[in-house]
Structures are given as C-alpha cells and as structure tokens.
Design an enzyme around this catalytic site. Structure first.
Site, mmCIF file in Angstrom:
data_model
loop_
_atom_site.group_PDB
_atom_site.id
_atom_site.type_symbol
_atom_site.label_atom_id
_atom_site.label_comp_id
_atom_site.label_asym_id
_atom_site.label_seq_id
_atom_site.Cartn_x
_atom_site.Cartn_y
_atom_site.Cartn_z
ATOM 1 N N GLY A 176 79.300 -75.793 51.886
ATOM 2 C CA GLY A 176 78.820 -74.571 52.616
ATOM 3 C C GLY A 176 79.977 -74.408 53.487
ATOM 4 N N CYS B 141 80.223 -82.511 50.405
ATOM 5 C CA CYS B 141 80.980 -81.981 51.301
ATOM 6 C C CYS B 141 79.985 -81.665 52.448
ATOM 7 C CB CYS B 141 81.649 -80.765 50.762
ATOM 8 S SG CYS B 141 82.829 -80.132 52.095
ATOM 9 N N TYR B 142 79.864 -80.361 52.705
ATOM 10 C CA TYR B 142 78.729 -79.985 53.723
ATOM 11 C C TYR B 142 77.403 -80.717 53.637
ATOM 12 C CZ TYR B 142 75.756 -76.961 56.806
ATOM 13 O OH TYR B 142 74.974 -76.825 57.732
ATOM 14 N N HIS C 70 84.809 -82.746 46.328
ATOM 15 C CA HIS C 70 83.952 -81.846 45.346
ATOM 16 C C HIS C 70 84.169 -82.373 44.053
ATOM 17 C CE1 HIS C 70 83.043 -78.504 48.217
ATOM 18 N NE2 HIS C 70 84.150 -78.817 48.767
ATOM 19 N N GLU D 170 82.600 -81.357 41.753
ATOM 20 C CA GLU D 170 82.487 -80.322 40.579
ATOM 21 C C GLU D 170 83.786 -79.724 40.202
ATOM 22 O OE1 GLU D 170 81.476 -80.483 43.631
ATOM 23 O OE2 GLU D 170 81.675 -78.564 44.793
ATOM 24 N N SER E 279 75.591 -53.981 23.311
ATOM 25 C CA SER E 279 76.761 -53.348 23.768
ATOM 26 C C SER E 279 77.937 -54.226 22.998
ATOM 27 C CB SER E 279 76.781 -54.018 25.139
ATOM 28 O OG SER E 279 77.174 -55.219 25.355
ATOM 29 N N GLY E 280 77.567 -55.238 22.223
ATOM 30 C CA GLY E 280 78.879 -55.869 21.387
ATOM 31 C C GLY E 280 79.475 -56.921 22.477
ATOM 32 N N GLY E 281 78.994 -56.955 23.739
ATOM 33 C CA GLY E 281 79.065 -58.244 24.548
ATOM 34 C C GLY E 281 78.766 -59.363 24.202
ATOM 35 N N VAL E 282 79.175 -60.487 24.787
ATOM 36 C CA VAL E 282 78.541 -61.932 24.262
ATOM 37 C C VAL E 282 77.191 -61.941 24.718
ATOM 38 C CG1 VAL E 282 78.632 -64.277 24.626
ATOM 39 C CG2 VAL E 282 80.717 -62.739 24.814
ATOM 40 N N ASP E 283 76.765 -61.676 25.915
ATOM 41 C CA ASP E 283 75.251 -61.763 26.141
ATOM 42 C C ASP E 283 74.293 -61.001 25.222
ATOM 43 O OD1 ASP E 283 76.330 -63.229 28.069
ATOM 44 O OD2 ASP E 283 76.241 -61.666 29.714
ATOM 45 N N SER E 284 74.342 -59.482 25.073
ATOM 46 C CA SER E 284 73.424 -58.974 24.240
ATOM 47 C C SER E 284 73.559 -59.108 22.946
ATOM 48 C CB SER E 284 73.709 -57.488 24.421
ATOM 49 O OG SER E 284 74.743 -57.010 24.087
ATOM 50 N N SER E 285 74.722 -59.875 22.231
ATOM 51 C CA SER E 285 74.816 -60.130 20.948
ATOM 52 C C SER E 285 73.936 -61.405 20.821
ATOM 53 C CB SER E 285 76.434 -60.484 20.612
ATOM 54 O OG SER E 285 77.147 -59.271 20.594
ATOM 55 N N LYS F 212 77.202 -68.910 31.420
ATOM 56 C CA LYS F 212 78.048 -67.908 30.344
ATOM 57 C C LYS F 212 78.362 -69.151 29.139
ATOM 58 C CE LYS F 212 79.785 -63.981 29.188
ATOM 59 N NZ LYS F 212 79.227 -62.931 29.407
#
Ligand code: XMP
Length: 514
Positions: free
Chosen positions: A55, A82-83, A169, A171, A223-229, A370
C-alpha cells in the site's frame, strides 16, 4: 458454496489483484477485501489464510491504513507483503521507519533460515522490491528468515503464531520464485488442498444455473468479446434454447468480427441458442455524424446500443433472467471488493438496466479474473481465436477514430488494424503484447504515391504491455515488423498515406486515443 478460501486484505497497493490471481493460479480460491472490512465478517468467512497487501502509506503515520490487531490473533495464518509486512511488525512491536536506502527493482535476497515459506526456494533469489520504509527491527517473537544488503529484515516468521512477513513482492513475476513462495504459504502453511479448478467451476456453474433458471427464459447481450461470449456459452450449455442472444453490430467492430461472431453463435454454429443479429451500422453512423468530442461519442454509442437492444428485447417480450458478463476486476474496481476503487463509467456493476423486462440477473463470471474467464472458455470448447481475443472497448472503433466517425474512416481503420494484427501474429508477438491496435488520426497530410500528390489520413499504431490496464508501457516491436506494416497499410488501404507509431506510455497517455 463452501470452497476453501484465502482472503487478500487490500491496503491500496498497485499489485493487489495480482496477489489474488497468483493464489488462484495455485488452484486456491481467493477474494479481495478492503482493510476496513469488519473483523467479524472476516472470521465468519473462515478463510484458510490471510494475505495483507502492499500500500502507499507509511504504517507509522497518523491515519495510515491499518487492520485490527486481533487479525493476528484469529489463529489463521497471515502473510504480510511489503506494506502488509511493515504493518504487521509495527503493530506487534517491531520498528518500521524510513529506509536509509530506498530499494526499487530486482534485488538479490539471501534466505537465512529454514522456513516453510521458502521450501524449495534457492538460498539466493531475485525478488522485486519497491519500498521507501523498511523494517529496522522485527517484532518480538519473530525470527528473521531473509535479508538483502540494504534490508536487514527482508522476511520474518513467527511459526507458532503462523505469522509471516515479506518485504518484497512475490506476486510480481520479476520475483523469480514468487509463485513458489505463495504456493508454499497456501499449501504448506495454510493447509489448502487446492480445490479451485476451472473444469469443476464450469461444471458446477452449469449445474447451478440450470437449477436456478428451471424452465425460465434468459436473455443475453452478446458483444463478441471474451466475457459475454463465455457467459453466453455457459448459459447455452445450461439451458439450451431457453436462451436468446442479441448481438448488436454497431458497425464499429474490427474487420470481419460481426461475421465471426455469427459463425460461432449463429444458426450454423455449434450452440443451440436463439441468436439475433441486429445490423445497426447505419443507425450508429447517422447518430455519430458531425460528432467529434470523445465522451460525447461514447455516450451516443452507449445510448444507441441500449435503444437497439431495448427494441429487440421488446420484440422478445418479458424474460425471467438477464445475463451480464461482469468479471471479478469489475467488482473490485467498482468499490465492492478491495480498496483500490477506480470506478469506470463503462463498468456496469450493481446497476441493473431498467430497459429490459426481466426478473433477475445472472452473472456467471462474477468470481473470475480475465485469465480464468479464458480458461473457462476453453473448458467450454469455445474456439481459441475467440477466447484469446484481446480487450476491445465497448464503443469499439468509435474511440479509435480521432474526430468524426464516418463509414469510410471505419473501413480505413478496420483494414489497417487487420494488417497490423496479421503481421504481429506472423512473428508470434500476438501472445505477448497486452493490447495492440491501429487507430486513425484526424490529421491529413501531403504525400506522394507513384507520381501523384496525395492528401490523406495518418494511421497510428499502438502496442502496450500492462498488468492491470491502469498503467502501461509501450511495447518494443521490431522495426522490421513496423516497416512491413507501414508498407502494406500504405499500399493496401485507400485514403491513408502515413503510418506513425505511438511511443507514449500510460500515464501520461491512455491506451486508447480517446
Ligand atoms: P484507457 O484508454 O483508459 O484504456 O487507458 C484502458 C482499458 O480500457 C479500455 N477502454 C474502454 N473499454 N469502454 C470500454 O468498454 C470504454 O469506453 C473504454 N475506454 C477504454 C481500453 O481498451 C483498455 O483496455
């Protein structure tokens, strides 16, 4: 559902979603919560472990972000990063102050002690550091397990209390053995079994959607995007032709994209859903006539999209469920999850659209990052080409054409973008670049083609690498590739006589041009 869970307590650092993603990559489910989350709520969630993130604050300053001391007394393993590490030490009686030497970048860390955290980790290991403060003295009860030349306490542990602190970090991928460390934490220290697997998630989701929907009717905007597909296919597998998908082609998609969506989801595709394609190109171009201001363009495209969708929904009549492709970062960034609340106007979380007559909303991807959405897509058998499609903004090419949008300009940018993508893919860079595309500037300039004077538009190429799309670095594309794209664009795209490459990082630029 009662799956094992790690909580990431967010103190506002920039890598916080990354922490959660890395944990999930270890097949352990993980959620992000603000540091302000009530201790009782945390206890009730029965996490197997807690990770405190980095942070921007100094933990010893008045009003700095902090958790309750009792968090360290729950009997649940805690890992501070870290923080988070500094805060743990500060609250438990150690000494944190401004470091005489600020560490930033890849630093060699020496592991001093045996620790479950560092099992199978090299004695000297490269870690990503980014801190102004440091732990000068560990809190009583802790033993130091790693150091660097400038950082006496790079990591510390209190085994009996299951408390672990690391200054760097793990990650961030620059920490070469970071994933190993996080995996050690969740498996060796928290005792997780690793039940977060995409095949099981997909199977369970389909089952529970089927139960929830029963004989109801479902509507999805594709929409043709990944999520809605991915959301649409999941619904199709669960309820088949009780699902209707409406795909609005606003004429601002990439080259051939509308047809590609129809190929997969349409009547000749492999899913038994009701598919409605609305070819609304002309309507959108008409509305955008003479409009130059980017936010106004966004608004017009967004509103017109709703109008078109609404008209189709009216034809369908009342439905029981509406599907939305909300994903976990949308939830976090809308302030419902972690601390780093960045609310974007195009995130549609929490607000239910009132223009469709429906009873309930289904958000089957709400828990997924994602990359997990992509994995779920592959599990569902969606073509790779669609699953690995790069992010594409809702307003589409409307915000990749600087100034007024016209059908002719859409064609130019579509052609140039298709060439650019083809050439990038040919050299295999498509898998490593975060986001890349061509845009059309509103600059016209003089050129010469053959013996003719030209006065045409300039296309600009953009390519960025980014972790979270909040900041981005310009990707280094080999000059020969850029030159090839330039050559092809000039030769093949009528109306374009110059090709530029955008070197601007974000900030100060944005990824898109508008
Ligand atoms: P910027 O341009 O803000 O982009 O640096 C960050 C990410 O967000 C996407 N983007 C949008 N997505 N509607 C969307 O759905 C929008 O209006 C919009 N503007 C930017 C952009 O493609 C990038 O991935």
């Amino acid at each position: 559902m009662n799956r094992e869970k790690i909580l990431v307590i967010d103190f506002g650092g920039q890598y916080n979603q990354l922490v959660a993603r890395r944990v999930r990559e270890c097949n352990v489910y993980c959620e992000i919560y603000s540091y302000k989350t009530d201790l009782e709520q945390i206890r009730e969630m029965k996490p197997k472990g807690i990770i405190l993130t980095g942070g921007p604050n100094s933990c010893y300053e008045e009003g700095a972000a902090a958790c309750k001391r009792e968090l360290f007394e729950l009997g649940i393993p805690v890992l501070g990063l870290c923080y988070g590490a500094q805060l743990m030490m500060h609250m438990l009686g150690g000494h944190v102050c401004k470091a005489p030497v600020r560490e930033y970048g890849k630093i060699e860390v020496t592991v001093d002690q045996n620790s479950k955290l560092f099992e199978s980790v090299s004695k000297k290991t490269i870690c990503w550091m980014s801190h102004n403060d440091y732990i000068e003295a560990a809190a009583p009860g802790f033993e130091i397990i790693a150091h660097t030349p400038d950082c006496p306490v790079a990591a510390a542990q209190w085994v009996e209390r299951q408390l672990y602190a690391i200054q760097f970090h793990p990650e961030v991928l620059h920490t070469t053995e970071g994933t190993k460390m996080l995996s050690n934490f969740v498996y060796e220290i928290c005792g997780c079994v690793g039940d977060w697997r995409m095949d099981a998630f997909v199977e369970n989701s389909i089952r529970s959607i089927r139960e929830r929907v029963g004989g109801g009717r479902v509507l999805c905007a594709l929409s043709g995007g990944v999520d809605s597909s991915v959301a649409a296919v999941m619904l199709a597998k669960a309820v088949g032709n009780q699902l209707t998908c409406v795909f609005v082609d606003h004429g601002l998609l990439r080259k051939n994209e509308g047809d590609e969506v129809e190929e997969v989801f349409g009547p000749n595709g492999s899913y038994k859903l009701n598919f409605i394609r609305v070819n609304a190109q002309e309507r959108f171009y008409e509305k955008l006539k003479g409009v130059e201001e980017p936010e106004q363009k966004r608004k017009i495209i967004g509103e017109e999209f709703i109008r078109v969708f609404e008209e189709e929904a009216k034809k369908i009549g009342a439905v029981d469920f509406l599907v939305q492709g909300t994903i976990y970062p949308d939830v976090v960034e809308s302030g419902l999850g972690g601390e780093s609340a960045v609310i974007k106007s195009h995130h549609n979380v929490g607000g239910l659209p009132d223009y469709v007559n429906f009873k309930e909303i289904i958000e089957p991807l709400r828990d997924l990052f994602k990359d997990e959405v992509r994995k779920a897509g592959l599990e569902l058998g969606i073509p790779k080409k669609l699953v690995y499609r790069q992010p594409f903004p809702g307003p589409g090419l409307g915000i990749r054409i600087v100034g007024e949008v016209t059908a002719a300009k859409v064609r130019m940018v579509q052609e140039a973008d298709a060439i650019y993508r083809e050439e990038i893919a040919k050299v295999g860079l498509d898998k490593s670049i975060g986001q890349y595309f061509a845009a059309l500037t509103n600059m016209r300039s003089v050129g010469v083609m053959g013996d003719e004077r030209t006065y045409d538009y300039a296309v600009v190429l953009r390519a960025v690498n980014t972790i979270d799309f909040m900041t981005a670095e310009t990707a280094e594309i080999p000059f020969a590739v850029l030159a090839r794209v330039m050559n092809r664009v000039i030769n093949e795209v009528k109306g374009v006589n110059r090709v530029l490459y955008d070197l601007t990082s974000k900030p100060p630029g944005t990824i898109e041009f508008e």
